[in-house]
Scaffold this motif. Structure first.
Motif, short mmCIF file in Angstrom:
data_model
loop_
_atom_site.label_atom_id
_atom_site.label_comp_id
_atom_site.label_asym_id
_atom_site.label_seq_id
_atom_site.Cartn_x
_atom_site.Cartn_y
_atom_site.Cartn_z
N SER A 97 1.01 -0.77 0.04
CA SER A 97 -0.10 0.29 -0.33
C SER A 97 0.70 1.39 -0.11
CB SER A 97 -0.40 -0.17 1.40
OG SER A 97 0.30 -0.16 2.62
N GLU A 98 0.22 2.33 0.12
CA GLU A 98 0.97 3.49 -0.15
C GLU A 98 1.85 3.92 0.98
OE1 GLU A 98 -0.25 7.59 -1.90
OE2 GLU A 98 -1.47 5.94 -3.05
N GLN A 99 1.11 3.15 2.39
CA GLN A 99 1.31 3.24 3.51
C GLN A 99 2.38 2.24 4.13
OE1 GLN A 99 -2.10 2.88 3.06
NE2 GLN A 99 -1.74 5.69 2.86
N ASN A 100 2.83 1.47 3.28
CA ASN A 100 4.15 0.32 3.59
C ASN A 100 5.21 0.38 2.51
OD1 ASN A 100 2.88 -1.35 2.18
ND2 ASN A 100 2.33 -2.73 3.07
#
Length: 565
Positions: A97-100
């Motif tokens: 994801s964009e977060q990880n």
């Protein structure tokens, strides 16, 4: 007799059981420690997927009875990411994801696992969009992902006017010098004008003045002062007073101002960089006075008061609809001699001057309204046959390359004016009936906006389309009178109705060719390649900020919107 039997998915079966043993802390012979969290694993499994682990085992001459311990800095990899990496090593599955994605790229770098790096690279390419291209460029430069870097840089360059605006500058002011300098040096940088480039440079320096002041001298050379207005030059001169060693730059500005006082004033347009944007009206398709359907795409350059032909559409049609998103113009539907409601959809790349076929609409539509909201393309309402209106709102999914039903309006209608503002919901304005100009909408209603529009409309006239709310004004191009209108002598006249400051008004360009059922875009936030022979490349590739007008009508040859043949 010999028979061979093969277990299905045996490799997965073995790895799944080994992963269960790892989670139950069974038969482990290595451990990874991160911020007081300890993760147990089997060094044979990790050695098979990670050259780092394999080298640690071989370089330390470890025996089969030895245990391997690895300590990882928690500021580099978090415990959550290490746990996710171990799941990937054992199962081959990873959720990105964009977060990880940044920490997974660090993990791929740390454990030297190129396949995970490829997965992260592919995720970044597929998920890049207007809002995240700046962050993705940072990641691409950090982890040397060239394809991602090129895409992200193009996204920032082509939308620089947004990043330099108050809305985007909050994040852009943190842009590192190496990227900022590369952008400012780019002749194809999509700025509104050179004033914006100079103002952005000064704001960027002052954001972290102590550490960035040393870059000003180099970056100032990328600005063409002859293309900057007097007002911005004076602003820049005042700002230079607060910087060290800028007397020579201030002198250059003063020289330009003095030369302008002595010489005859001339347009700043000729000095703008190639990528600078222009306000323009773009017209697509339509039906000519003698009934022939048209496929031309024309642009009216407001500042220069001239027309230029951009391209030809892949098909001839009237009553089609169009919208723009970044460098692209999307068109769909319409009517031809053979088919009254087309499903076809196309995308025009304004930079490359090329067309791409898109999936067909779910149903054939005419007099529908296409609009871009939050970077997503929608088709709102329309007709499938005379007086057979639809309420469907379709959304084009770029990733899946399919049109999806996003919702429905409260009432079926065509010729709908749709207003967008930032990320807010769509607002639909139905066409006004004769003697009735009430406004109904789906979702939130902006009473002030609807009232302002109604005050501009002639009584009993149907607006062809409302352009976007810009600098406190609505700009519309064209309307037509309905059958019951008392002013029958003015049937289907096309006029330029305007609201807002006088200096932003678009006057009738006046080229003597008439049409009906046109689709029209006002300015486009992207560039358009110049195909005119007489513009000397001054206007090549520069048109800004696009919304739509369409369905312009004509009854008599002396009436109607004027556009080039």
């Amino acid at each position: 007799m010999k028979l061979e039997f093969t277990e299905k998915n045996y490799n997965s079966f073995v790895l799944q059981n080994l992963n269960r043993q790892r989670k139950r802390k069974e038969y482990w012979d290595m451990a990874l420690s991160v911020d007081h969290h300890v993760f147990f694993a089997h060094r044979n499994v990790l050695a098979a997927v990670s050259p780092l682990v394999r080298s640690l085992i071989s370089s330390n001459d470890m025996k089969t009875t030895d245990e391997l311990f690895i300590t990882i800095d928690s500021s580099y990899l978090s415990p959550v990411t290490v746990d996710q990496l171990l799941d990937y090593f054992y199962s081959g599955k990873v959720v990105i994801s964009e977060q990880n994605v940044e920490e997974l790229l660090r993990g791929a770098q740390y454990f030297n696992t190129p396949r995970l790096r490829v997965h992260c690279n592919n995720f970044l390419i597929k998920s890049i969009r207007h809002a995240n291209c700046l962050r993705y460029l940072f990641l691409a430069e950090l982890f040397e992902l060239k394809e991602v870097s090129d895409l992200a840089y193009s996204g920032i360059r082509d939308n620089f006017h947004y990043w330099a605006s108050p809305e985007g500058s909050m994040h852009f002011m943190r842009c590192p010098p190496v990227i900022f300098g590369r952008l400012l040096r780019d002749e194809n940088l999509h700025v509104l004008n050179e004033d914006q480039a100079l103002s952005t440079l000064i704001n960027w320096v002052y954001f972290r003045k102590e550490e960035r002041e040393k870059y000003f001298k180099k970056f100032f050379n990328y600005i063409n002062l002859n293309a900057v207005s007097n007002k911005t030059l004076v602003f820049a001169s005042n700002k230079l007073v607060g910087m060290e060693n800028t007397s020579s730059h201030a002198a250059l500005i003063e020289n330009v101002l003095m030369d302008r006082k002595q010489e005859r004033p001339c347009s700043l347009l000729v000095y703008q960089r190639k990528g600078a944007l222009l306000d323009s009206v773009v017209i697509l398709g339509g039906q000519k006075a003698h009934g022939q359907f048209n496929d031309g795409v024309f642009a009216y350059i407001i500042q220069e008061n001239l027309w230029m032909k951009l391209s030809d559409m892949p098909y001839r049609a009237a009553a089609l609809s169009a919208t723009s998103a970044g460098r692209y113009i999307y068109i769909s539907g319409g009517t031809t001699e053979q088919i009254s409601g087309l499903k076809t959809a196309w995308r025009y790349d304004m930079d490359d001057n090329s067309w791409t076929k898109l999936p067909d609409l779910p149903i054939g539509l005419v007099f529908h309204t296409m609009v871009t909201c939050g970077g997503t393309v929608y088709s709102v309402g329309g007709s499938i046959a005379p007086r057979r209106y639809v309420s469907n709102i379709y959304r084009y999914d770029e990733r899946k390359e399919v049109w999806c039903l996003a919702g429905k309006m409260s009432i079926p209608m065509d010729g709908t004016a749709v207003i967008t503002k930032g990320q807010h919901p769509l607002r639909a304005q139905p066409p006004a009936e004769c003697g009735n100009q009430s406004a109904e909408s789906e979702g939130q209603q902006d009473d002030h906006l609807s009232a302002s529009l109604a005050q501009q409309l002639p009584l009993g006239c149907v607006p062809c389309y409302m352009l976007h709310w810009r600098q406190q004004g609505v700009c519309m191009w064209g309307y037509h009178h309905c059958q019951r209108c008392p002013n029958k002598g003015l049937h289907h006249q096309s006029k330029c109705l305007l609201a807002g400051p006088k200096d932003r008004r678009v006057e009738d360009p006046g080229s003597p060719t008439r049409g009906t059922g046109l689709s029209c875009l006002l300015s486009s936030q992207a560039t358009l390649q110049d195909s005119s022979k007489d513009l000397n490349n001054i206007l090549s590739g520069r048109i800004s900020k696009c919304t739509i007008i369409h369905n312009l009508m004509r009854e008599r040859e002396e009436d109607g919107l004027l556009f080039p043949s």
